[in-house]
Design a protein around this motif. Structure first.
Motif, PDB file in Angstrom:
ATOM      1  N   ALA A   1       1.782  -4.213  -3.590  1.00  0.00           N
ATOM      2  CA  ALA A   1       2.241  -5.003  -2.443  1.00  0.00           C
ATOM      3  C   ALA A   1       3.253  -6.057  -2.882  1.00  0.00           C
ATOM      4  CB  ALA A   1       1.053  -5.660  -1.738  1.00  0.00           C
ATOM      5  N   ARG A   2       2.987  -6.691  -4.000  1.00  0.00           N
ATOM      6  CA  ARG A   2       3.938  -7.693  -4.517  1.00  0.00           C
ATOM      7  C   ARG A   2       5.262  -7.049  -4.907  1.00  0.00           C
ATOM      8  NH1 ARG A   2       0.064 -11.537  -8.042  1.00  0.00           N
ATOM      9  NH2 ARG A   2      -0.648 -12.815  -6.321  1.00  0.00           N
ATOM     10  N   GLU A   3       5.185  -5.899  -5.553  1.00  0.00           N
ATOM     11  CA  GLU A   3       6.408  -5.204  -5.950  1.00  0.00           C
ATOM     12  C   GLU A   3       7.215  -4.781  -4.723  1.00  0.00           C
ATOM     13  OE1 GLU A   3       7.790  -1.197  -8.336  1.00  0.00           O
ATOM     14  OE2 GLU A   3       5.735  -1.889  -8.538  1.00  0.00           O
ATOM     15  N   ALA A   4       6.541  -4.275  -3.708  1.00  0.00           N
ATOM     16  CA  ALA A   4       7.234  -3.879  -2.477  1.00  0.00           C
ATOM     17  C   ALA A   4       7.852  -5.096  -1.792  1.00  0.00           C
ATOM     18  CB  ALA A   4       6.265  -3.166  -1.530  1.00  0.00           C
ATOM     19  N   GLN A   5       7.141  -6.205  -1.792  1.00  0.00           N
ATOM     20  CA  GLN A   5       7.661  -7.425  -1.176  1.00  0.00           C
ATOM     21  C   GLN A   5       8.902  -7.912  -1.913  1.00  0.00           C
ATOM     22  OE1 GLN A   5       5.027 -10.775  -1.379  1.00  0.00           O
ATOM     23  NE2 GLN A   5       6.387 -12.092  -0.216  1.00  0.00           N
ATOM     24  N   ARG A   6       8.846  -7.914  -3.241  1.00  0.00           N
ATOM     25  CA  ARG A   6       9.996  -8.370  -4.032  1.00  0.00           C
ATOM     26  C   ARG A   6      11.197  -7.439  -3.830  1.00  0.00           C
ATOM     27  NH1 ARG A   6       6.487 -11.634  -5.224  1.00  0.00           N
ATOM     28  NH2 ARG A   6       6.327 -13.056  -6.942  1.00  0.00           N
TER      29      ARG A   6
END
Length: 130
Positions: A100-105
């Protein structure tokens, strides 16, 4: 100007793809405790036009994680077999949060690229008006 438009298209395709990825991550997190649930994985595919790369991506088909489902012992569970076990979910919350963090970034990076291309287009139009 066509380079600006192609960069805007690439950024919007990246944002749409990351939004789809985030949707599947959210589904995985929501189903962490669902018995028999397999984690959904989405991969991206490059968009080709006339056999040439466009710089755009789109989400590919959703695959299910082939990893083994954990066997959980709970003889009181309605899905338990005669040995008292049932299949749990193969969703790992740590992996989902990292995804989720990678997708957000990645979404934010594509948004920044979109904003920069928009600002460059606006500056170009202002120069042409003079």
């Amino acid at each position: 100007m066509s380079d600006l438009l192609s960069s805007v298209r690439a950024a919007t395709s990246g944002m749409a793809s990351q939004a789809a990825r985030l949707r599947h991550v959210s589904e995985n997190i929501a189903n962490t405790d669902t018995p028999g649930y397999r984690r959904k994985i989405v991969a991206f595919e490059q968009v080709l036009e006339h056999g040439r790369a466009t710089g755009r991506v789109e989400p590919g088909p959703v695959r299910l994680d082939p990893g083994a489902l954990p066997r959980i012992y709970d003889p009181t569970h309605p899905m338990a077999d005669e040995t008292g076990h049932y299949d749990g979910s193969n969703v790992d919350l740590v992996i989902e949060i990292a995804d989720a963090r990678e997708a957000q970034r990645s979404y934010e990076a594509n948004l920044k690229m979109f904003e920069q291309a928009r600002d460059m287009g606006r500056s170009l139009l202002e120069l042409l008006r003079r």
